[in-house]
Design an enzyme around this catalytic site. Structure first.
Site, PDB file in Angstrom:
ATOM      1  N   ASP A  49       5.890 -11.742  -8.036  1.00 39.30           N
ATOM      2  CA  ASP A  49       6.602 -12.823  -8.721  1.00 39.30           C
ATOM      3  C   ASP A  49       8.003 -13.020  -8.131  1.00 39.30           C
ATOM      4  O   ASP A  49       8.728 -13.938  -8.530  1.00 39.30           O
ATOM      5  CB  ASP A  49       6.633 -12.623 -10.238  1.00 39.30           C
ATOM      6  CG  ASP A  49       7.331 -11.341 -10.656  1.00 39.30           C
ATOM      7  OD1 ASP A  49       7.739 -10.553  -9.778  1.00 39.30           O
ATOM      8  OD2 ASP A  49       7.471 -11.127 -11.878  1.00 39.30           O
ATOM      9  N   ASP A  88       0.898 -10.301  -9.069  1.00 42.22           N
ATOM     10  CA  ASP A  88       1.740  -9.965 -10.221  1.00 42.22           C
ATOM     11  C   ASP A  88       1.373 -10.788 -11.451  1.00 42.22           C
ATOM     12  O   ASP A  88       1.167 -12.004 -11.347  1.00 42.22           O
ATOM     13  CB  ASP A  88       3.213 -10.284  -9.900  1.00 42.22           C
ATOM     14  CG  ASP A  88       3.991  -9.080  -9.420  1.00 42.22           C
ATOM     15  OD1 ASP A  88       3.497  -7.940  -9.542  1.00 42.22           O
ATOM     16  OD2 ASP A  88       5.114  -9.282  -8.917  1.00 42.22           O
ATOM     17  N   LYS A 118      -0.751  -6.583 -10.931  1.00 41.02           N
ATOM     18  CA  LYS A 118       0.372  -5.658 -11.105  1.00 41.02           C
ATOM     19  C   LYS A 118       1.157  -6.080 -12.339  1.00 41.02           C
ATOM     20  O   LYS A 118       1.343  -7.278 -12.572  1.00 41.02           O
ATOM     21  CB  LYS A 118       1.280  -5.662  -9.873  1.00 41.02           C
ATOM     22  CG  LYS A 118       2.509  -4.741 -10.018  1.00 41.02           C
ATOM     23  CD  LYS A 118       3.190  -4.461  -8.702  1.00 41.02           C
ATOM     24  CE  LYS A 118       4.135  -5.535  -8.251  1.00 41.02           C
ATOM     25  NZ  LYS A 118       5.254  -5.823  -9.172  1.00 41.02           N
ATOM     26  N   GLU A 120       4.667  -4.812 -14.926  1.00 38.27           N
ATOM     27  CA  GLU A 120       5.846  -3.962 -15.030  1.00 38.27           C
ATOM     28  C   GLU A 120       5.887  -3.262 -16.388  1.00 38.27           C
ATOM     29  O   GLU A 120       5.424  -3.813 -17.387  1.00 38.27           O
ATOM     30  CB  GLU A 120       7.122  -4.804 -14.853  1.00 38.27           C
ATOM     31  CG  GLU A 120       7.230  -5.448 -13.482  1.00 38.27           C
ATOM     32  CD  GLU A 120       8.510  -6.249 -13.298  1.00 38.27           C
ATOM     33  OE1 GLU A 120       9.437  -6.141 -14.135  1.00 38.27           O
ATOM     34  OE2 GLU A 120       8.577  -6.991 -12.302  1.00 38.27           O
ATOM     35  N   GLU A 187      10.344   1.250  -7.982  1.00 40.78           N
ATOM     36  CA  GLU A 187      11.385   0.425  -7.363  1.00 40.78           C
ATOM     37  C   GLU A 187      12.783   0.949  -7.676  1.00 40.78           C
ATOM     38  O   GLU A 187      13.107   1.250  -8.831  1.00 40.78           O
ATOM     39  CB  GLU A 187      11.271  -1.033  -7.843  1.00 40.78           C
ATOM     40  CG  GLU A 187      12.358  -1.922  -7.238  1.00 40.78           C
ATOM     41  CD  GLU A 187      12.117  -3.415  -7.376  1.00 40.78           C
ATOM     42  OE1 GLU A 187      11.030  -3.813  -7.855  1.00 40.78           O
ATOM     43  OE2 GLU A 187      13.011  -4.182  -6.978  1.00 40.78           O
TER      44      GLU A 187
HETATM   45  O1  KIV Z   1       7.592  -9.317  -6.952  1.00 43.07           O
HETATM   46  C1  KIV Z   1       7.590  -8.537  -5.990  1.00 43.07           C
HETATM   47  O2  KIV Z   1       7.651  -8.930  -4.814  1.00 43.07           O
HETATM   48  C2  KIV Z   1       7.518  -7.115  -6.286  1.00 43.07           C
HETATM   49  C3  KIV Z   1       7.852  -6.164  -5.185  1.00 43.07           C
HETATM   50  C4  KIV Z   1       9.276  -6.251  -4.840  1.00 43.07           C
HETATM   51  C5  KIV Z   1       7.414  -4.809  -5.491  1.00 43.07           C
HETATM   52  O3  KIV Z   1       7.241  -6.750  -7.368  1.00 43.07           O
END
Ligand code: KIV
Length: 273
Positions: A49, A88, A118, A120, A187
């Site tokens: 994202d 994401d 993915k 968070e 991260e």
């Molecule tokens: O959104 C993204 O690109 C990420 C990476 C920086 C891990 O989550």
């Protein structure tokens, strides 16, 4: 045999089996053209994202929508045939309930063809990760500096410098791994914490600003290629400086257009003789 059946992508179980072995290489991709360029050279493509800031010029990732992620995710899947693709889940599409997360993740998988999502968060997301994984949705977690929580964290500074923060982030990673995430992005954390997490979870840890102690690395491609802004974060290594090349190509094109050197005879259609 259809063209789709011939594609042999790196799978989620293959990535999971890399724990403690050859490090996993991941780069972000948001477009067909970048996916085509990167596909043969990395293990996974992350449709992050971060596209909100990199492609759309937004101040944070918070305004990114599920439709944006699906459009770019589908483009990256179309532009690749070898790398596994993970997309994401954007802010506010999965935090409310595990059912909301399932609906968002199911749309992403069905409408993009990617292999995993993915999300968070730490302990508070463990129940959701478990819910998704038990229903066949592979999940990559993301702990430490979690950009979707920028307002709660108060900025993008590195995490894990105090004992309390270390304890919290280690607990977050353990909870997400125990819930069944095949991999966890770590991260912006101090090196000893990244090492401790990597040694104490079964999931493949992917570092960004978290040292070589992790089981793999991810970077934003535009950062690595020198395409996104003059500021380079400490954890980024710039492998190319494409920004000045793009500017020079645009300058030369405009000069040719203005002097009528472009298009030349070789670029012009003529009637049949
Ligand atoms: O959104 C993204 O690109 C990420 C990476 C920086 C891990 O989550």
């Amino acid at each position: 045999m259809s063209a789709t059946a011939q594609v042999k992508r790196i799978t989620v179980p293959e990535i999971a089996a890399r724990k403690g072995k050859e490090p996993v290489s991941i780069l972000t991709a948001y477009t067909v053209s970048m996916a085509r360029l990167l596909d043969q050279h990395v293990d996974m493509l992350l449709v992050g994202d971060s596209l909100g800031m990199v492609l759309y010029g937004l101040d944070s990732t918070l305004p990114v929508t599920l439709d944006m992620m699906i459009a770019h995710g589908a483009a990256v899947v179309r532009g690749s045939s070898r790398a596994g693709v993970v997309v994401d889940l954007p802010w506010a599409t999965y935090q409310e309930s595990r059912e909301q997360a399932f609906r968002a993740a199911a749309r992403v998988l069905a409408e993009t063809g990617c292999a995993a999502v993915k999300l968070e968060g730490g302990e508070e997301m463990a129940e959701t990760v478990d819910f998704l994984v038990r229903r066949g949705i592979p999940v990559m977690g993301h702990v430490g500096l979690t950009p979707q929580a920028v307002n709660a964290l108060g900025g993008y500074r590195a995490r894990g410098r105090s004992d309390a923060e270390q304890h919290k982030i280690l607990g977050d990673a353990r909870a997400i791994a125990e819930a069944g995430a095949f991999s966890i992005v770590i991260e912006g954390v101090v090196e000893p914490l990244a090492r401790q997490i990597t040694e104490s979870v079964s999931a493949v840890t992917i570092g960004i600003g978290a040292s070589a102690a992790c089981d793999g690395q991810v970077l934003v491609s535009d950062d690595l290629l020198g395409l996104f802004g003059a500021f380079t974060p400490k954890f980024v290594k710039r492998y190319a400086e494409l920004g000045p090349l793009v500017e020079e190509a645009a300058r030369a094109y405009t000069a040719d257009v203005r002097s009528r050197a472009f298009p030349g005879p070789e670029h012009v259609f003529q009637p049949k003789k």
